[in-house]
Design an enzyme around this catalytic site. Sequence first.
Site, PDB file in Angstrom:
ATOM      1  CB  SER A 143      -0.628   0.066   1.463  1.00  0.00           C
ATOM      2  OG  SER A 143      -1.709   1.415   1.604  1.00  0.00           O
ATOM      3  CE1 TYR A 156      -4.188  -2.315   5.077  1.00  0.00           C
ATOM      4  CE2 TYR A 156      -3.280  -0.311   4.202  1.00  0.00           C
ATOM      5  CZ  TYR A 156      -3.551  -0.801   4.224  1.00  0.00           C
ATOM      6  OH  TYR A 156      -3.731  -1.501   2.655  1.00  0.00           O
TER       7      TYR A 156
HETATM    8  N1  LIG Z   1      -8.881  -0.313  -1.887  1.00  0.00           N
HETATM    9  C1  LIG Z   1      -7.848   0.336  -1.218  1.00  0.00           C
HETATM   10  O1  LIG Z   1      -8.522   1.709  -1.048  1.00  0.00           O
HETATM   11  C2  LIG Z   1      -6.119  -0.081  -1.224  1.00  0.00           C
HETATM   12  C3  LIG Z   1      -4.982   0.750  -0.882  1.00  0.00           C
HETATM   13  C4  LIG Z   1      -3.974   0.065  -0.676  1.00  0.00           C
HETATM   14  C5  LIG Z   1      -3.564  -1.154  -0.436  1.00  0.00           C
HETATM   15  N2  LIG Z   1      -4.687  -1.869  -0.271  1.00  0.00           N
HETATM   16  C6  LIG Z   1      -4.728  -3.532  -0.342  1.00  0.00           C
HETATM   17  O2  LIG Z   1      -4.804  -4.662  -1.384  1.00  0.00           O
HETATM   18  C7  LIG Z   1      -5.880  -5.329  -1.007  1.00  0.00           C
HETATM   19  C8  LIG Z   1      -7.036  -5.547  -1.336  1.00  0.00           C
HETATM   20  O3  LIG Z   1      -8.144  -4.755  -0.396  1.00  0.00           O
HETATM   21  P1  LIG Z   1      -9.307  -4.595  -1.629  1.00  0.00           P
HETATM   22  O4  LIG Z   1     -10.182  -3.234  -0.978  1.00  0.00           O
HETATM   23  O5  LIG Z   1      -9.550  -5.066  -2.871  1.00  0.00           O
HETATM   24  O6  LIG Z   1     -10.006  -5.364   0.236  1.00  0.00           O
HETATM   25  P2  LIG Z   1     -11.431  -5.685   0.274  1.00  0.00           P
HETATM   26  O7  LIG Z   1     -11.350  -5.588   1.990  1.00  0.00           O
HETATM   27  O8  LIG Z   1     -12.493  -5.204  -0.937  1.00  0.00           O
HETATM   28  O9  LIG Z   1     -11.429  -7.347  -0.450  1.00  0.00           O
HETATM   29  C9  LIG Z   1     -10.184  -8.160   0.836  1.00  0.00           C
HETATM   30  C10 LIG Z   1     -10.710  -9.513   0.475  1.00  0.00           C
HETATM   31  O10 LIG Z   1      -9.992 -10.907   0.702  1.00  0.00           O
HETATM   32  C11 LIG Z   1     -10.862 -11.683   2.195  1.00  0.00           C
HETATM   33  N3  LIG Z   1     -10.362 -12.154   3.144  1.00  0.00           N
HETATM   34  C12 LIG Z   1      -9.758 -11.362   3.869  1.00  0.00           C
HETATM   35  N4  LIG Z   1      -9.154 -11.681   5.714  1.00  0.00           N
HETATM   36  C13 LIG Z   1      -8.783 -12.696   4.751  1.00  0.00           C
HETATM   37  C14 LIG Z   1      -8.146 -13.925   5.206  1.00  0.00           C
HETATM   38  N5  LIG Z   1      -7.463 -14.222   6.291  1.00  0.00           N
HETATM   39  N6  LIG Z   1      -7.729 -14.891   4.012  1.00  0.00           N
HETATM   40  C15 LIG Z   1      -8.705 -15.036   3.070  1.00  0.00           C
HETATM   41  N7  LIG Z   1      -9.101 -13.895   2.810  1.00  0.00           N
HETATM   42  C16 LIG Z   1      -8.977 -12.616   2.991  1.00  0.00           C
HETATM   43  C17 LIG Z   1     -12.348 -10.694   2.231  1.00  0.00           C
HETATM   44  O11 LIG Z   1     -12.858 -11.445   2.640  1.00  0.00           O
HETATM   45  C18 LIG Z   1     -12.018 -10.060   1.209  1.00  0.00           C
HETATM   46  O12 LIG Z   1     -12.836 -11.088   0.015  1.00  0.00           O
HETATM   47  C19 LIG Z   1      -5.162  -5.538   0.639  1.00  0.00           C
HETATM   48  O13 LIG Z   1      -4.338  -6.521   0.771  1.00  0.00           O
HETATM   49  C20 LIG Z   1      -4.867  -3.794   0.800  1.00  0.00           C
HETATM   50  O14 LIG Z   1      -4.547  -3.648   1.727  1.00  0.00           O
HETATM   51  C21 LIG Z   1      -6.003  -1.990  -0.800  1.00  0.00           C
END
Ligand SMILES: NC(=O)c1ccc[n+]([C@@H]2O[C@H](COP(=O)([O-])OP(=O)(O)OC[C@H]3O[C@@H](n4cnc5c(N)ncnc54)[C@H](O)[C@@H]3O)[C@@H](O)[C@H]2O)c1
Length: 254
Positions: A143, A156
């Site tokens: 991130s 985080y």
């Molecule tokens: N959306 C953002 O703004 C953003 C920004 C920077 C980084 N990220 C990173 O990108 C990645 C995806 O983010 P997103 O926004 O698509 O998240 P989201 O919450 O929309 O989706 C995450 C998915 O991971 C699954 N998950 C959570 N814990 C789990 C576990 N222990 N085992 C298996 N599956 C699990 C959830 O069920 C969900 O389907 C994450 O690592 C997040 O930190 C997201």
Amino acid sequence: MKLDFENKIVVVTGAGLGIGRATARAFANHGARVAVVDLNEEHARATVEAITAEGGTAAYFVADVSEEEQVKKFFREVLDKWGRVDILINNAGIYYQGTITSTPLAAWEKVMAVNVRSAYLCAREAVAIMEKQGGGVIINVASEAGLVGIKGQVAYNVSKAALIGLTRSLAVDHAPSIRVNCLCPGTTATPLVEESVRRSGDPEKARRELEQIRPMNRLGLPEEQAKALLFLASEEVGYATGAVLSVDGGYTAQ
Ligand SMILES: NC(=O)c1ccc[n+]([C@@H]2O[C@H](COP(=O)([O-])OP(=O)(O)OC[C@H]3O[C@@H](n4cnc5c(N)ncnc54)[C@H](O)[C@@H]3O)[C@@H](O)[C@H]2O)c1
């Protein structure tokens, strides 16, 4: 440039929603067979259904990727089904808001388990498989919060900085056969982010604030992060390992 993943076996964790789902779809649309791994069976199944409807090939595996035995089990199942793992995308992650005094130990440990231990566990299985096969690619989804200290989210931030460290360590240990790179997304309009905007007292203001803190003046799209992951995974950039790519609308360039 040709992004060709024909017959590649790709494991995407957290592929039930958001960036993970967009990534699973993007790889499948470029010829890969995709292992959709998620804690949530309903969401994982919906991702596979979307891929199948688009003419792609995918199967889902329900697992908590922070649990060692569950990780070992789904890798065994992927091998039983498709015989190899060419690309691992460590995408599953959770967010937690809090400074050090408002982050209980249990919350700290949960964030580290889901965001960091999971990447260690999945990469450990993948490296063993890829070494036997003679190669592969691992990408960790960190991130912008891993690159700078964003206020009020210490657990985080630290977890995402750790993923950058994991990327570099694995890259130097396993070159040249296994390439390991890192994507640092900026705030991206996934269901989770949209939901937290909706739940805030003033959704329009909350959204504007998230947009205005970055030079591009908008949120990212899951599909844009997915395309960056395809790029990093592609042999067209076969010289890239240990790389950290920001796709954050310029946030960390400020
Ligand atoms: N959306 C953002 O703004 C953003 C920004 C920077 C980084 N990220 C990173 O990108 C990645 C995806 O983010 P997103 O926004 O698509 O998240 P989201 O919450 O929309 O989706 C995450 C998915 O991971 C699954 N998950 C959570 N814990 C789990 C576990 N222990 N085992 C298996 N599956 C699990 C959830 O069920 C969900 O389907 C994450 O690592 C997040 O930190 C997201």
